[in-house]
Design an enzyme around this catalytic site. Structure first.
Site, short mmCIF file in Angstrom:
data_model
loop_
_atom_site.label_atom_id
_atom_site.label_comp_id
_atom_site.label_asym_id
_atom_site.label_seq_id
_atom_site.Cartn_x
_atom_site.Cartn_y
_atom_site.Cartn_z
N LYS A 192 -13.82 9.77 36.33
CA LYS A 192 -12.44 9.33 36.61
C LYS A 192 -12.41 7.82 36.84
CE LYS A 192 -9.72 8.66 40.03
NZ LYS A 192 -8.79 7.65 39.52
N GLU A 266 -21.62 4.79 46.81
CA GLU A 266 -21.83 3.34 46.81
C GLU A 266 -20.52 2.75 47.32
OE1 GLU A 266 -21.49 -0.12 46.29
OE2 GLU A 266 -21.60 0.02 44.09
N CYS A 300 -18.32 -5.42 45.78
CA CYS A 300 -18.76 -4.71 46.98
C CYS A 300 -19.87 -5.46 47.71
CB CYS A 300 -19.20 -3.29 46.64
SG CYS A 300 -20.32 -3.23 45.24
N GLU A 397 -14.17 -5.62 55.27
CA GLU A 397 -14.28 -6.02 53.87
C GLU A 397 -12.91 -6.55 53.41
OE1 GLU A 397 -14.93 -2.82 50.96
OE2 GLU A 397 -16.43 -4.10 50.04
P1 NDP Z 1 -10.63 3.56 46.57
O1 NDP Z 1 -11.87 3.91 47.27
O2 NDP Z 1 -9.37 4.25 46.94
O3 NDP Z 1 -10.82 3.76 44.98
C1 NDP Z 1 -12.03 4.02 44.33
C2 NDP Z 1 -11.89 5.19 43.36
O4 NDP Z 1 -11.67 6.41 44.10
C3 NDP Z 1 -10.70 5.07 42.43
O5 NDP Z 1 -11.01 5.66 41.18
C4 NDP Z 1 -9.65 5.90 43.16
O6 NDP Z 1 -8.64 6.38 42.33
C5 NDP Z 1 -10.49 7.05 43.67
N1 NDP Z 1 -9.90 7.78 44.80
C6 NDP Z 1 -8.90 7.38 45.63
N2 NDP Z 1 -8.69 8.33 46.57
C7 NDP Z 1 -9.55 9.34 46.32
C8 NDP Z 1 -9.83 10.59 46.95
N3 NDP Z 1 -9.18 10.98 48.04
N4 NDP Z 1 -10.80 11.37 46.45
C9 NDP Z 1 -11.50 10.98 45.36
N5 NDP Z 1 -11.29 9.81 44.72
C10 NDP Z 1 -10.33 8.98 45.19
O7 NDP Z 1 -10.43 2.01 46.67
P2 NDP Z 1 -9.03 1.23 46.64
O8 NDP Z 1 -8.69 1.01 45.25
O9 NDP Z 1 -7.98 1.90 47.45
O10 NDP Z 1 -9.42 -0.11 47.38
C11 NDP Z 1 -9.31 -0.18 48.81
C12 NDP Z 1 -10.40 -1.01 49.39
O11 NDP Z 1 -11.63 -0.39 49.11
C13 NDP Z 1 -10.53 -2.39 48.81
O12 NDP Z 1 -9.70 -3.30 49.43
C14 NDP Z 1 -11.97 -2.69 49.04
O13 NDP Z 1 -12.15 -3.19 50.33
C15 NDP Z 1 -12.63 -1.34 48.91
N6 NDP Z 1 -13.26 -1.11 47.61
C16 NDP Z 1 -14.60 -1.18 47.53
C17 NDP Z 1 -15.22 -1.00 46.32
C18 NDP Z 1 -16.69 -1.09 46.22
O14 NDP Z 1 -17.21 -1.17 45.10
N7 NDP Z 1 -17.40 -1.05 47.31
C19 NDP Z 1 -14.48 -0.78 45.09
C20 NDP Z 1 -13.05 -0.66 45.29
C21 NDP Z 1 -12.49 -0.84 46.51
P3 NDP Z 1 -7.30 5.50 42.17
O15 NDP Z 1 -7.70 4.16 41.73
O16 NDP Z 1 -6.61 6.25 41.10
O17 NDP Z 1 -6.63 5.52 43.50
#
Ligand code: NDP
Length: 488
Positions: A192, A266, A300, A397
């Site tokens: 996904k 991760e 990240c 973060e």
């Molecule tokens: P999320 O953790 O929400 O998104 C990461 C992935 O998980 C996306 O594909 C998202 O889908 C999906 N997802 C969201 N909710 C669920 C759930 N309940 N169960 C399973 N999968 C889910 O990150 P955000 O986009 O909301 O970003 C928020 C914060 O997270 C950022 O500000 C940053 O600080 C951190 N972040 C960290 C990352 C890293 O690599 N460490 C990467 C991204 C974010 P969808 O996009 O469709 O919501």
């Protein structure tokens, strides 16, 4: 506390625009779900537009997978799993090599689409994301017939159907990080992509078609958080791999607790980039810039906590500020651009909230003067000094182009401050002394440690975190283990 959002001063760099051509990109008007080797409509007919965060223009409509689609995707994957697992490893490798070569062939198109969908500078998608995505497929293609050597000569078998969820900061690269090892190990995958950046994963689905990958081996299920939540909870998933926020990672871990489904996470980070007084300071400044402004800080492992030895603090901050003022923010498709667009309005708001908290809590803010484009989501490079370890900007973060400067006097203090975080993903050490670098590295609780460089990625090297940065490793032979069951 002081605050300065710079007004335009004498430094004006007049480069001629160097926009990358987009004529060769042929995006479809709408993309369905990629299930069973073909694109199909979602069961409830729901399509949502994905936009360019630099212009807010619509790029394409993309299907959202609902609960019924998740079930259909897993059924198709389960049907494909036994044949793929039984395929001679060398044959599996050939498919992966083919995918890698097709990524290379379509690299220009992939780079442009990655930049349009996500906002990152073209220079980065062209020189980092796309070549590294191909490199991951090449690397794991090489492992497909050597799995035993990657796991201490044990006898291993694939796990089956793996559910994979990737974020929006490196959409194609994260898909490659997840898919390549899973497939090389003989698993089939349901992936996904993130809501705001689904396009390159869907182009990767086209590449899977071109490579004649058997239907069901790779499923791409765009959607929103609910799609991801349904995927990890669905019957018939044998392993879950997630990259994203710590909050969602925690939620997934709770959902899988007691089910026996293996999980790798991760997650986020607040990585320390440590500059000792004996470092080559100009080189360190380049590393600091690359550590925090690469991909607008949507990384990240970004070096968002800058720890500078007190004796060189003023010099490093002055050099850094001078360098920051020369960063070019703007059209991500322009090859001169250093800092592109923030990925979404929501992410921009998160950055603004944390930056405001930094000011309220008493840190001194400096933000580079940039002409921000009228449309799209933008945040100018920002430097905080007078930061205390308890400030939110030193703890949480930010995931944006914002660096917080802290200081230390001794090596022991540097280690203590660096480890004073609930995260443990990465760290950087800048010093001229090899022995000091080794000593500090072995005392740091971080999964990835760079010496005299930062944000350097390689498919042969393991990547992953400690503490709230997650568990499990991706990359290199260590990246095989989460996708294999040891039989003997
Ligand atoms: P999320 O953790 O929400 O998104 C990461 C992935 O998980 C996306 O594909 C998202 O889908 C999906 N997802 C969201 N909710 C669920 C759930 N309940 N169960 C399973 N999968 C889910 O990150 P955000 O986009 O909301 O970003 C928020 C914060 O997270 C950022 O500000 C940053 O600080 C951190 N972040 C960290 C990352 C890293 O690599 N460490 C990467 C991204 C974010 P969808 O996009 O469709 O919501």
């Amino acid at each position: 506390m002081s605050s300065s959002v710079e007004t335009r001063t004498s430094i004006v760099w007049d480069y001629a625009p160097a926009p990358e051509s987009v004529d060769h990109v042929r995006l479809k008007d709408r993309y369905g779900l990629f299930v069973d080797g073909e694109f199909r409509d979602p069961s409830d007919g729901r399509y949502v537009s994905t936009i360019n965060p630099a212009t807010e223009d619509r790029l394409a409509d993309v299907a959202y997978g609902g609960p019924e689609d998740v079930i259909a995707a897993i059924q198709s994957a389960r049907a494909a799993a036994p044949k793929w697992a039984a395929l001679r490893p060398l044959e599996r490798a050939k498919y992966l090599f083919r995918v890698a070569r097709l990524i290379q062939e379509r690299s220009r198109e992939l780079a442009v689409v990655e930049t349009m969908d996500g906002g990152k500078p073209l220079r980065e998608s062209r020189d980092v994301d796309v070549p590294l995505a191909a490199a991951h497929f090449f690397h794991y293609a090489g492992w497909a017939d050597k799995l035993r050597y990657g796991v201490n000569a044990r006898e291993v078998e694939p796990l089956g159907v793996v559910g994979q969820i990737v974020p929006w900061n490196f959409p194609l690269l994260m898909a490659a990080w997840k898919l390549a090892p899973a497939l090389a190990c003989g698993n089939v995958a349901v992936l996904k992509p993130a809501e705001t950046t689904p396009l390159t994963a869907l182009l990767l689905a086209e590449i899977c078609q071109e490579a004649e990958l058997p239907p069901g081996v790779v499923t791409i299920l765009p959607g929103d958080g609910a799609t991801g939540a349904a995927l990890v909870r669905a019957d018939g998933i044998d392993k879950v791999a997630f990259t994203g926020s710590t909050a969602v990672g925690r939620d997934i871990q709770a959902a899988l607790a007691g089910t026996g489904t293996p999980l790798t996470l991760e997650l986020g980070g607040k990585s320390a980039n440590i500059v000792f007084e004996d470092a080559a300071l100009d080189q360190a400044v380049e590393g600091i810039v690359n550590g925090i402004f690469f991909n607008q800080g949507h990384v990240c492992c970004a070096g968002s906590r800058l720890l500078i030895q007190e004796s060189v603090r003023d010099e490093v901050v002055a050099k850094l500020w001078q360098r920051m003022r020369r960063l070019r923010l703007g059209d991500p498709l322009d090859k001169n651009t250093d800092v592109g667009a923030i990925n979404s309005a929501e992410q921009l708001e998160r950055i603004e909230v944390l930056v405001a908290a930094g000011e309220q809590e008493g840190a001194s803010r400096r933000t580079v003067a940039c002409e921000l484009p009228e449309r799209g989501y933008w945040f100018a490079p920002t430097l905080f000094t007078d930061v205390s370890p308890a400030h939110r900007i030193a703890v949480e973060e930010i995931f944006g182009p914002v660096v917080s400067v802290l200081t230390f006097r001794t090596q022991a203090e540097a280690i203590e401050k660096a480890n004073n975080s609930r995260y443990g993903l990465a760290a950087g050490i800048w010093t001229d002394k090899g022995s000091k670098a080794f000593e500090v590295a072995s005392a740091l609780k971080a999964g990835v440690i760079w010496q005299n460089t930062y944000n350097h990625f390689d498919p042969t090297a393991a990547f992953g975190g400690y503490k709230e940065s997650g568990f499990g490793r991706e990359g290199g032979p260590a990246g095989l283990r989460p996708y294999l069951r040891v039989v003997r």
